[in-house]
Every structure is written in C-alpha cells, then in structure tokens.
Motif scaffolding. Structure first.
Motif, PDB file in Angstrom:
ATOM      1  N   LEU A 264      32.788  15.040  18.614  1.00 60.96           N
ATOM      2  CA  LEU A 264      32.485  13.721  18.443  1.00 60.96           C
ATOM      3  C   LEU A 264      32.646  12.927  19.947  1.00 60.96           C
ATOM      4  CD1 LEU A 264      33.597  12.965  14.728  1.00 60.96           C
ATOM      5  CD2 LEU A 264      31.318  13.578  15.486  1.00 60.96           C
ATOM      6  N   GLU A 265      33.840  13.330  20.486  1.00 60.68           N
ATOM      7  CA  GLU A 265      34.419  12.682  21.600  1.00 60.68           C
ATOM      8  C   GLU A 265      33.652  13.327  22.959  1.00 60.68           C
ATOM      9  OE1 GLU A 265      38.671  12.827  22.424  1.00 60.68           O
ATOM     10  OE2 GLU A 265      39.086  12.291  20.445  1.00 60.68           O
ATOM     11  N   GLU A 266      33.163  14.467  23.051  1.00 61.20           N
ATOM     12  CA  GLU A 266      32.450  15.143  24.086  1.00 61.20           C
ATOM     13  C   GLU A 266      31.264  14.864  23.916  1.00 61.20           C
ATOM     14  OE1 GLU A 266      36.229  17.411  22.986  1.00 61.20           O
ATOM     15  OE2 GLU A 266      34.469  16.556  21.753  1.00 61.20           O
ATOM     16  N   ARG A 267      30.348  14.798  22.663  1.00 64.98           N
ATOM     17  CA  ARG A 267      28.945  14.590  22.673  1.00 64.98           C
ATOM     18  C   ARG A 267      28.598  13.524  21.433  1.00 64.98           C
ATOM     19  NH1 ARG A 267      26.864  19.146  24.917  1.00 64.98           N
ATOM     20  NH2 ARG A 267      24.733  19.287  24.085  1.00 64.98           N
ATOM     21  N   GLY A 268      29.447  13.299  20.709  1.00 67.64           N
ATOM     22  CA  GLY A 268      28.908  12.426  19.497  1.00 67.64           C
ATOM     23  C   GLY A 268      28.021  13.224  18.331  1.00 67.64           C
ATOM     24  N   THR A 269      28.636  14.385  18.413  1.00 64.06           N
ATOM     25  CA  THR A 269      27.826  15.073  17.139  1.00 64.06           C
ATOM     26  C   THR A 269      28.942  16.290  16.831  1.00 64.06           C
ATOM     27  OG1 THR A 269      27.017  16.904  19.160  1.00 64.06           O
ATOM     28  CG2 THR A 269      25.552  15.061  18.644  1.00 64.06           C
ATOM     29  N   PHE A 270      28.326  17.300  16.077  1.00 67.14           N
ATOM     30  CA  PHE A 270      29.158  18.286  15.416  1.00 67.14           C
ATOM     31  C   PHE A 270      28.362  19.439  15.379  1.00 67.14           C
ATOM     32  CE2 PHE A 270      27.911  16.496  11.550  1.00 67.14           C
ATOM     33  CZ  PHE A 270      27.603  17.881  10.687  1.00 67.14           C
ATOM     34  N   TRP A 271      28.689  20.774  15.507  1.00 71.59           N
ATOM     35  CA  TRP A 271      28.134  22.111  15.520  1.00 71.59           C
ATOM     36  C   TRP A 271      28.505  22.726  14.408  1.00 71.59           C
ATOM     37  CZ3 TRP A 271      28.462  24.040  21.431  1.00 71.59           C
ATOM     38  CH2 TRP A 271      27.812  23.233  22.077  1.00 71.59           C
ATOM     39  N   MET A 272      27.741  23.496  13.688  1.00 71.30           N
ATOM     40  CA  MET A 272      28.283  24.172  12.420  1.00 71.30           C
ATOM     41  C   MET A 272      27.888  25.806  12.620  1.00 71.30           C
ATOM     42  SD  MET A 272      26.885  23.909   8.545  1.00 71.30           S
ATOM     43  CE  MET A 272      27.496  22.273   8.408  1.00 71.30           C
ATOM     44  N   PHE A 273      28.670  26.489  12.231  1.00 69.42           N
ATOM     45  CA  PHE A 273      28.757  27.956  12.421  1.00 69.42           C
ATOM     46  C   PHE A 273      28.852  28.697  10.838  1.00 69.42           C
ATOM     47  CE2 PHE A 273      30.244  26.629  16.350  1.00 69.42           C
ATOM     48  CZ  PHE A 273      29.813  27.474  17.123  1.00 69.42           C
ATOM     49  N   ASP A 274      27.661  28.969  10.564  1.00 69.81           N
ATOM     50  CA  ASP A 274      27.281  29.615   9.209  1.00 69.81           C
ATOM     51  C   ASP A 274      27.094  28.481   8.228  1.00 69.81           C
ATOM     52  OD1 ASP A 274      26.997  32.211   9.865  1.00 69.81           O
ATOM     53  OD2 ASP A 274      28.926  33.089   9.656  1.00 69.81           O
ATOM     54  N   CYS A 275      26.446  28.723   6.985  1.00 68.69           N
ATOM     55  CA  CYS A 275      26.101  27.787   6.018  1.00 68.69           C
ATOM     56  C   CYS A 275      26.036  28.296   4.749  1.00 68.69           C
ATOM     57  CB  CYS A 275      24.864  26.904   6.628  1.00 68.69           C
ATOM     58  SG  CYS A 275      24.580  25.547   5.539  1.00 68.69           S
ATOM     59  N   GLY A 276      27.064  28.822   4.026  1.00 70.30           N
ATOM     60  CA  GLY A 276      27.182  29.204   2.841  1.00 70.30           C
ATOM     61  C   GLY A 276      26.582  28.312   1.916  1.00 70.30           C
ATOM     62  N   GLU A 277      26.333  29.101   0.780  1.00 65.49           N
ATOM     63  CA  GLU A 277      26.018  28.402  -0.464  1.00 65.49           C
ATOM     64  C   GLU A 277      27.116  26.769  -0.762  1.00 65.49           C
ATOM     65  OE1 GLU A 277      25.803  29.061  -5.385  1.00 65.49           O
ATOM     66  OE2 GLU A 277      26.101  30.922  -3.955  1.00 65.49           O
ATOM     67  N   ALA A 278      26.278  25.751  -1.031  1.00 65.27           N
ATOM     68  CA  ALA A 278      27.063  24.680  -1.461  1.00 65.27           C
ATOM     69  C   ALA A 278      27.717  23.899  -0.324  1.00 65.27           C
ATOM     70  CB  ALA A 278      28.086  24.873  -2.540  1.00 65.27           C
ATOM     71  N   THR A 279      27.264  24.318   0.828  1.00 63.04           N
ATOM     72  CA  THR A 279      28.020  23.656   2.093  1.00 63.04           C
ATOM     73  C   THR A 279      27.832  22.272   2.068  1.00 63.04           C
ATOM     74  OG1 THR A 279      28.018  25.674   3.624  1.00 63.04           O
ATOM     75  CG2 THR A 279      27.970  23.438   4.562  1.00 63.04           C
ATOM     76  N   GLN A 280      26.516  21.698   1.491  1.00 66.94           N
ATOM     77  CA  GLN A 280      26.084  20.461   1.682  1.00 66.94           C
ATOM     78  C   GLN A 280      27.201  19.736   0.815  1.00 66.94           C
ATOM     79  OE1 GLN A 280      22.652  18.773   0.237  1.00 66.94           O
ATOM     80  NE2 GLN A 280      21.997  20.867  -0.610  1.00 66.94           N
ATOM     81  N   HIS A 281      27.618  20.455  -0.558  1.00 67.75           N
ATOM     82  CA  HIS A 281      28.666  19.856  -1.373  1.00 67.75           C
ATOM     83  C   HIS A 281      30.157  19.526  -0.823  1.00 67.75           C
ATOM     84  CE1 HIS A 281      26.325  20.191  -5.160  1.00 67.75           C
ATOM     85  NE2 HIS A 281      25.561  21.005  -4.442  1.00 67.75           N
TER      86      HIS A 281
END
Length: 314
Positions: free
Chosen positions: A27-44
């Motif tokens: 957030l400080e460096e780019r104003g974004t985030f990166w994600m590594f892998d996205c298992g079931e129910a990650t959005q929960h």
C-alpha cells in the motif's frame, strides 16, 4: 511492506485454518496488494480484513492443486460485482489460462474489468522501476513454482538540514537532489546531490514458495531474503509422509533458510492433523536455528519496519 495470511492450511479447510492464500501488501509502495495463491473461500477471508478487492493488482499462482486455486473464480467475479475497474494480471503455470476461461465461461461469470493471464516459465516474470519478480520450479507432485519479490534500491535519504543551510528552497529542487541530480540555484551556485544525500537504501526481498520437498531451487530463490514463506506441512515425526506427498517438514524449511542465509522464516501450509496445541512442539524442533521462525496463522500479519519483521497480534 506487510504480509497478511488469509489461509495457512494444507489440502482442505479446517476449523483452525483456511486453504492457502498469502497477501503481500504494498500500500505504501504502490497503493495495491499482491496475492499468492487463492484457495477455496479466500474471498470470505477477505471480508474479515480491511482489504479491498479492487486494490488487488497481481495474483501469483504456484500450482494448480485445488487448495491453491478453487477460490479464484469467486474472487474474480466478486471483484467485478464490487465495482472494481482496475486491471488485474494473473501469473501461473501452464493450464491456468484454460481453467480460468472455461470456469468463467461455463458459469457465465461476466468480469467487467480488464484482466490478463500469463502462463509463466522459470525466470523473471515481472519487472518495473520498483520490483523484480522471479519464479523457479520447485519439487512437488505436479509443476509448482516459487516466487521471489525483490524491491529495487530506494532513493537515498535527503538531509534537509544541509539543504536548508545551503539555501536550497523547498520544492522541486529537493526532489531532484533526492533523485541524484545536481541543481543550480538562482544565484548560480551548483549543489551536488552527493553533498546532501546519504547512500541508496536497500530494498526488501521476500520469497514465497509453493508446495515442495526440500530442493535447491528453494534455496536459490531464498538467498539473502529478508523473509521466506515456506511450507511446513509436516513435522519431523511425519517426515516419510512429507516425502511421499512432495511436501516439507518444518525442519526442511529451516534448513532451506539457513543455507540461503535468509533472515526470517514464516512456515505455512500446515496439515490439519496439527492442532494449535501442537505448534509449540513443532517450533521446538527448530529452536536451535539462529533466525526467527514463526508458524503462520490465518489473519496473522507481519510488518517490515526499519529493516526488521514485526508480528502483529491476530
């Protein structure tokens, strides 16, 4: 830089741990985030944090086992429903593009923002003026990548007391000096950048590995890393199971970091056979290593502060 663990379990969700997903907050460096892998129910899991899906800039998939990708279609759709318009780039092994496209097409999921899928090989998979991301194949039961994220050198510190003493006005000239450029004042004097700045500051290096047995590429990716996130699905007493299923023990993870001269180790992808009461026993198996070792928990956050890693309370 902050590391936030949304899921730290192996294979399938349990009451203690969701399936794998790790967030690198920039957030400080780019104003974004990166994600590594996205298992079931990650959005929960995201619902229990302050993360905003529209701020997701890049998503790196290590391999195509379900506990690392089954949350991806839902997250892609929800990001669109929530009004996300910013582009998203997804990186991962061969087969990822077909799986995502077929899943979205069959389910008639309409994604309104631009996104692209890059199927990667070993080597540098992304580079800009701030970061380099490199991938290497690990040793699992199917093709699986590890990633290292290296921040490029930061601009040196600008000594305001020196610029004030030399009569440099506050404003654009200070940025030029900080960026390494000499400036000419209105009275004709030349102020050299090296006179009012320190040495360039070293950026951080974070290595995030997918599922793997102990292997040389894990060590190579982790060389001199500030933080290594390494799976530790098993402990010493279940070493044979680790070998059989292409996984590591917590001791394997520690050995990788020691040989790589890494500074901090965070172990994740913990088998559901290990309860919270077993974690101290696992940590006791690596207590003789000279660097800090943590076992990640869901929603645990680690913050990089002044060259050191600080764990926040869950």
């Amino acid at each position: 830089m902050q590391l936030l663990f949304l899921g730290t379990g192996a294979g399938m969700p349990s009451k203690q741990r969701n399936t794998t997903s790790t967030v690198l907050k920039l957030l400080e460096e780019r104003g974004t985030f990166w994600m590594f892998d996205c298992g079931e129910a990650t959005q929960h899991q995201i619902l229990h944090t302050s993360l905003k899906p529209r701020k997701l800039e890049k998503l790196f998939i290590t391999h195509l086992h379900g506990d690392h990708i089954y949350g991806l279609p839902g997250l892609l759709g929800s990001r669109s429903f929530l009004g996300g318009e910013e582009p998203l780039i997804i990186y991962g092994p061969t087969g990822l593009k077909n799986w995502i496209e077929v899943t979205l097409a069959v389910s008639r999921t309409h994604v309104k923002y631009p996104f692209s899928i890059i199927e990667i090989d070993e080597g540098i998979v992304f580079e800009d003026e701030q970061f380099i991301v490199e991938a290497k194949l690990l040793e699992h039961v199917m093709p699986c990548f590890g990633y290292t994220v290296k921040q490029k050198a930061l601009a040196p510190e600008l000594f305001i007391d020196k610029t004030d003493a030399l009569g440099v006005p506050r404003g654009p000239l200070l940025k030029q000096l900080k960026d390494g450029r000499d400036v000419v004042l209105s009275d004709g004097r030349v102020i050299k950048s090296e006179e009012v700045t320190g040495e360039p500051r070293k950026g951080f290096k974070v290595t995030i590995l997918g599922d793997t047995k102990y292997c040389e590429n894990s060590i190579t990716l982790s060389e001199d890393a500030d933080v290594v996130v390494h799976e530790g699905t098993f402990d010493v007493e279940t070493t044979e199971l680790a070998r059989l299923y292409g996984h590591s023990t917590i001791v394997d993870a520690a050995e990788v970091c020691q040989k790589a001269n890494a500074r901090h180790l965070i172990v994740n992808h913990i088998s559901a056979r290990f309860l919270s009461s077993d974690l101290n026993k696992m940590l006791a198996q690596v207590e003789d290593y000279r660097f800090p070792i943590y076992i990640a928990e869901d929603f645990a956050e680690y913050i990089w502060v002044d060259g050191d890693l600080v764990k926040q309370k869950v």
